[in-house]
Motif scaffolding. Sequence first.
Motif, mmCIF file in Angstrom:
data_model
loop_
_atom_site.group_PDB
_atom_site.id
_atom_site.type_symbol
_atom_site.label_atom_id
_atom_site.label_comp_id
_atom_site.label_asym_id
_atom_site.label_seq_id
_atom_site.Cartn_x
_atom_site.Cartn_y
_atom_site.Cartn_z
ATOM 1 N N ALA A 1 0.830 -1.209 0.000
ATOM 2 C CA ALA A 1 0.000 0.000 0.000
ATOM 3 C C ALA A 1 0.861 1.256 0.000
ATOM 4 O O ALA A 1 0.615 2.191 -0.762
ATOM 5 N N ILE A 2 1.875 1.256 0.847
ATOM 6 C CA ILE A 2 2.775 2.410 0.894
ATOM 7 C C ILE A 2 3.531 2.550 -0.412
ATOM 8 O O ILE A 2 3.672 3.662 -0.944
ATOM 9 N N SER A 3 4.010 1.429 -0.965
ATOM 10 C CA SER A 3 4.787 1.502 -2.202
ATOM 11 C C SER A 3 3.903 1.798 -3.413
ATOM 12 O O SER A 3 4.411 2.106 -4.485
ATOM 13 N N TYR A 4 2.585 1.746 -3.239
ATOM 14 C CA TYR A 4 1.661 2.153 -4.298
ATOM 15 C C TYR A 4 1.255 3.612 -4.126
ATOM 16 O O TYR A 4 1.328 4.405 -5.061
ATOM 17 N N VAL A 5 0.836 3.966 -2.925
ATOM 18 C CA VAL A 5 0.312 5.311 -2.666
ATOM 19 C C VAL A 5 1.403 6.372 -2.792
ATOM 20 O O VAL A 5 1.177 7.441 -3.374
ATOM 21 N N LEU A 6 2.573 6.095 -2.251
ATOM 22 C CA LEU A 6 3.645 7.087 -2.300
ATOM 23 C C LEU A 6 4.015 7.470 -3.735
ATOM 24 O O LEU A 6 4.071 8.668 -4.047
ATOM 25 N N PRO A 7 4.230 6.510 -4.651
ATOM 26 C CA PRO A 7 4.512 6.906 -6.036
ATOM 27 C C PRO A 7 3.340 7.618 -6.724
ATOM 28 O O PRO A 7 3.561 8.480 -7.575
ATOM 29 N N VAL A 8 2.114 7.272 -6.359
ATOM 30 C CA VAL A 8 0.969 7.988 -6.929
ATOM 31 C C VAL A 8 1.041 9.460 -6.530
ATOM 32 O O VAL A 8 0.892 10.363 -7.356
ATOM 33 N N ILE A 9 1.292 9.699 -5.250
ATOM 34 C CA ILE A 9 1.381 11.079 -4.762
ATOM 35 C C ILE A 9 2.589 11.785 -5.369
ATOM 36 O O ILE A 9 2.473 12.889 -5.903
ATOM 37 N N VAL A 10 3.742 11.125 -5.298
ATOM 38 C CA VAL A 10 4.981 11.754 -5.775
ATOM 39 C C VAL A 10 4.985 11.928 -7.288
ATOM 40 O O VAL A 10 5.336 12.997 -7.800
ATOM 41 N N GLY A 11 4.580 10.877 -8.023
ATOM 42 C CA GLY A 11 4.642 10.934 -9.486
ATOM 43 C C GLY A 11 3.457 11.631 -10.119
ATOM 44 O O GLY A 11 3.626 12.575 -10.897
ATOM 45 N N SER A 12 2.258 11.187 -9.783
ATOM 46 C CA SER A 12 1.063 11.708 -10.453
ATOM 47 C C SER A 12 0.602 13.052 -9.906
ATOM 48 O O SER A 12 0.222 13.932 -10.656
ATOM 49 N N VAL A 13 0.612 13.197 -8.600
ATOM 50 C CA VAL A 13 0.111 14.433 -7.995
ATOM 51 C C VAL A 13 1.170 15.530 -7.998
ATOM 52 O O VAL A 13 0.913 16.664 -8.427
ATOM 53 N N LEU A 14 2.364 15.208 -7.529
ATOM 54 C CA LEU A 14 3.422 16.215 -7.424
ATOM 55 C C LEU A 14 4.268 16.347 -8.686
ATOM 56 O O LEU A 14 5.000 17.323 -8.841
ATOM 57 N N GLY A 15 4.216 15.335 -9.560
ATOM 58 C CA GLY A 15 4.973 15.384 -10.805
ATOM 59 C C GLY A 15 6.474 15.251 -10.632
ATOM 60 O O GLY A 15 7.244 15.690 -11.487
ATOM 61 N N LEU A 16 6.899 14.617 -9.562
ATOM 62 C CA LEU A 16 8.323 14.447 -9.308
ATOM 63 C C LEU A 16 8.824 13.144 -9.948
ATOM 64 O O LEU A 16 8.041 12.242 -10.223
ATOM 65 N N PRO A 17 10.116 13.019 -10.176
ATOM 66 C CA PRO A 17 10.664 11.826 -10.846
ATOM 67 C C PRO A 17 10.619 10.575 -9.964
ATOM 68 O O PRO A 17 10.468 10.641 -8.747
ATOM 69 N N MET A 18 10.794 9.436 -10.613
ATOM 70 C CA MET A 18 10.716 8.126 -9.974
ATOM 71 C C MET A 18 11.681 7.971 -8.808
ATOM 72 O O MET A 18 11.338 7.370 -7.801
ATOM 73 N N PHE A 19 12.887 8.528 -8.893
ATOM 74 C CA PHE A 19 13.852 8.322 -7.814
ATOM 75 C C PHE A 19 13.368 8.908 -6.493
ATOM 76 O O PHE A 19 13.726 8.423 -5.418
ATOM 77 N N VAL A 20 12.504 9.914 -6.526
ATOM 78 C CA VAL A 20 11.951 10.476 -5.292
ATOM 79 C C VAL A 20 10.990 9.465 -4.652
ATOM 80 O O VAL A 20 11.005 9.249 -3.442
ATOM 81 N N SER A 21 10.170 8.816 -5.484
ATOM 82 C CA SER A 21 9.265 7.770 -4.994
ATOM 83 C C SER A 21 10.059 6.619 -4.393
ATOM 84 O O SER A 21 9.737 6.126 -3.307
ATOM 85 N N VAL A 22 11.075 6.187 -5.102
ATOM 86 C CA VAL A 22 11.904 5.069 -4.649
ATOM 87 C C VAL A 22 12.568 5.423 -3.321
ATOM 88 O O VAL A 22 12.568 4.619 -2.380
ATOM 89 N N ALA A 23 13.103 6.607 -3.200
ATOM 90 C CA ALA A 23 13.758 7.030 -1.959
ATOM 91 C C ALA A 23 12.773 7.028 -0.785
ATOM 92 O O ALA A 23 13.103 6.557 0.308
ATOM 93 N N GLY A 24 11.571 7.510 -1.017
ATOM 94 C CA GLY A 24 10.560 7.516 0.042
ATOM 95 C C GLY A 24 10.215 6.117 0.516
ATOM 96 O O GLY A 24 10.151 5.846 1.724
ATOM 97 N N VAL A 25 10.005 5.212 -0.422
ATOM 98 C CA VAL A 25 9.695 3.826 -0.084
ATOM 99 C C VAL A 25 10.872 3.187 0.658
ATOM 100 O O VAL A 25 10.683 2.448 1.631
ATOM 101 N N CYS A 26 12.089 3.491 0.224
ATOM 102 C CA CYS A 26 13.291 2.911 0.825
ATOM 103 C C CYS A 26 13.543 3.400 2.253
ATOM 104 O O CYS A 26 14.291 2.775 2.993
#
Length: 135
Positions: A88-113
Amino acid sequence: MKREITSFRLISRFALVGLTATLLYAVLAMALEALFHATAGQATLSIAAYSIAAIFSYVAHRIFTFASNGAYHFEIPRFVLLTAVGFAISYVLPVIVGSVLGLPMFVSVAGVCIVIPLINFFALDRWVFSGRQVS
């Protein structure tokens, strides 16, 4: 003194397995993004990478980190539930970071990590593998 050594050993092993699983997740997520960027979103790729890393994580933590001799029928459902929280976290965080905030994938990956290992240490030690016999 023995308790301190045992605690240090547990944390060190958790860190080694966790870092390996986290690195596996990160490398897979980025590799999948490079391969399927045009056909899959960040969240889908993150979930695929997380699934593979989760299998590695269970086996390595059960055998190496916690040296668990607990019952599989007790540990596996708890691990699956913990993994579902991670999913759930690894799904929701990239949705927020990528789709909502428009930030690159490495930001999503860092958050999950960062978030997942913090949750996992306490849940694995005190809940998933709590039935093990600690020497």
